[in-house]
Write a protein that holds these residues in place. Structure first.
Motif, PDB file in Angstrom:
ATOM      1  N   UNK A  38      -1.207   4.493   3.961  1.00 44.94           N
ATOM      2  CA  UNK A  38      -2.633   4.376   4.278  1.00 44.94           C
ATOM      3  C   UNK A  38      -3.289   5.751   4.281  1.00 44.94           C
ATOM      4  N   UNK A  39      -2.601   6.727   4.855  1.00 49.04           N
ATOM      5  CA  UNK A  39      -3.127   8.101   4.852  1.00 49.04           C
ATOM      6  C   UNK A  39      -3.224   8.637   3.421  1.00 49.04           C
ATOM      7  N   UNK A  40      -2.232   8.346   2.599  1.00 48.50           N
ATOM      8  CA  UNK A  40      -2.241   8.788   1.205  1.00 48.50           C
ATOM      9  C   UNK A  40      -3.421   8.185   0.450  1.00 48.50           C
ATOM     10  N   UNK A  41      -3.672   6.908   0.697  1.00 47.94           N
ATOM     11  CA  UNK A  41      -4.745   6.230  -0.032  1.00 47.94           C
ATOM     12  C   UNK A  41      -6.138   6.664   0.419  1.00 47.94           C
ATOM     13  N   UNK A  42      -6.243   7.253   1.600  1.00 44.09           N
ATOM     14  CA  UNK A  42      -7.548   7.759   2.042  1.00 44.09           C
ATOM     15  C   UNK A  42      -8.015   8.904   1.154  1.00 44.09           C
ATOM     16  N   UNK A  51      -1.511   1.275  -3.904  1.00 41.17           N
ATOM     17  CA  UNK A  51      -2.238   0.236  -3.175  1.00 41.17           C
ATOM     18  C   UNK A  51      -1.515  -1.107  -3.283  1.00 41.17           C
ATOM     19  N   UNK A  52      -1.014  -1.412  -4.492  1.00 42.41           N
ATOM     20  CA  UNK A  52      -0.279  -2.659  -4.684  1.00 42.41           C
ATOM     21  C   UNK A  52       0.998  -2.655  -3.850  1.00 42.41           C
ATOM     22  N   UNK A  53       1.712  -1.530  -3.839  1.00 42.68           N
ATOM     23  CA  UNK A  53       2.928  -1.418  -3.040  1.00 42.68           C
ATOM     24  C   UNK A  53       2.639  -1.577  -1.556  1.00 42.68           C
ATOM     25  N   UNK A  54       1.526  -0.996  -1.122  1.00 44.91           N
ATOM     26  CA  UNK A  54       1.130  -1.115   0.277  1.00 44.91           C
ATOM     27  C   UNK A  54       0.862  -2.572   0.641  1.00 44.91           C
ATOM     28  N   UNK A  56       2.064  -5.237  -0.784  1.00 47.97           N
ATOM     29  CA  UNK A  56       3.318  -5.977  -0.770  1.00 47.97           C
ATOM     30  C   UNK A  56       4.104  -5.699   0.516  1.00 47.97           C
ATOM     31  N   UNK A  57       4.077  -4.442   0.975  1.00 50.48           N
ATOM     32  CA  UNK A  57       4.763  -4.098   2.218  1.00 50.48           C
ATOM     33  C   UNK A  57       4.142  -4.799   3.417  1.00 50.48           C
ATOM     34  N   UNK A  58       2.811  -4.858   3.438  1.00 52.32           N
ATOM     35  CA  UNK A  58       2.124  -5.541   4.533  1.00 52.32           C
ATOM     36  C   UNK A  58       2.512  -7.020   4.547  1.00 52.32           C
ATOM     37  N   UNK A  59       2.603  -7.625   3.375  1.00 49.71           N
ATOM     38  CA  UNK A  59       3.016  -9.025   3.289  1.00 49.71           C
ATOM     39  C   UNK A  59       4.433  -9.244   3.757  1.00 49.71           C
ATOM     40  N   UNK A  60       5.329  -8.341   3.391  1.00 51.49           N
ATOM     41  CA  UNK A  60       6.719  -8.474   3.815  1.00 51.49           C
ATOM     42  C   UNK A  60       6.849  -8.296   5.327  1.00 51.49           C
ATOM     43  N   UNK A  61       6.095  -7.324   5.871  1.00 54.53           N
ATOM     44  CA  UNK A  61       6.113  -7.120   7.321  1.00 54.53           C
ATOM     45  C   UNK A  61       5.591  -8.370   8.033  1.00 54.53           C
ATOM     46  N   UNK A  62       4.560  -8.983   7.464  1.00 58.68           N
ATOM     47  CA  UNK A  62       4.009 -10.201   8.054  1.00 58.68           C
ATOM     48  C   UNK A  62       5.040 -11.325   8.063  1.00 58.68           C
ATOM     49  N   UNK A  63       5.798 -11.466   6.961  1.00 59.20           N
ATOM     50  CA  UNK A  63       6.839 -12.488   6.907  1.00 59.20           C
ATOM     51  C   UNK A  63       7.948 -12.223   7.916  1.00 59.20           C
ATOM     52  N   UNK A  64       8.345 -10.945   8.056  1.00 57.64           N
ATOM     53  CA  UNK A  64       9.383 -10.603   9.034  1.00 57.64           C
ATOM     54  C   UNK A  64       8.905 -10.885  10.458  1.00 57.64           C
ATOM     55  N   UNK A  65       7.644 -10.562  10.738  1.00 58.78           N
ATOM     56  CA  UNK A  65       7.109 -10.829  12.074  1.00 58.78           C
ATOM     57  C   UNK A  65       7.043 -12.330  12.344  1.00 58.78           C
ATOM     58  N   UNK A  66       6.707 -13.102  11.327  1.00 57.28           N
ATOM     59  CA  UNK A  66       6.663 -14.556  11.475  1.00 57.28           C
ATOM     60  C   UNK A  66       8.063 -15.099  11.781  1.00 57.28           C
TER      61      UNK A  66
END
Length: 87
Positions: A38-42, A51-54, A56-66
């Motif tokens: 996020x800091x890099x993309x600023x 941005x695409x990798x970010x 995908x990571x947010x989606x994977x984190x969401x699945x793990x949290x679920x």
């Protein structure tokens, strides 16, 4: 993220020093990477591959949290409180 940061995360969120595969440790490491990207993309708004990798990571984190929420609700609540996510 360097080796020292990873070891600190494993000590803080893992059950022991070699517990790198538990859900809590994986979510904590992903949160660290997400913060760094996020800091890099600023400063690099046109870096669409990052941005695409970010995203995908947010989606994977969401699945793990679920998954963690369905398995152990107390651990889930404690983890999101420690990480300061889902505000």
């Amino acid at each position: 993220m360097n080796l020292k940061n990873k070891q600190e995360i494993v000590k803080k969120y893992g059950k022991n020093e070699k517990d790198t595969g538990s859900t809590a440790v994986q979510v904590a490491m992903m949160s660290q990477k997400i913060t760094e990207l996020t800091e890099h993309l600023k400063s690099n708004q046109k870096d669409f591959a990052t941005k695409r990798g970010l995203l995908m990571m947010v989606g994977k984190r969401k699945r793990l949290l679920s998954y963690l929420k369905s398995q152990n609700l107390d651990e889930y609540r404690e983890l999101i409180k420690k990480l300061g996510i889902r505000g």
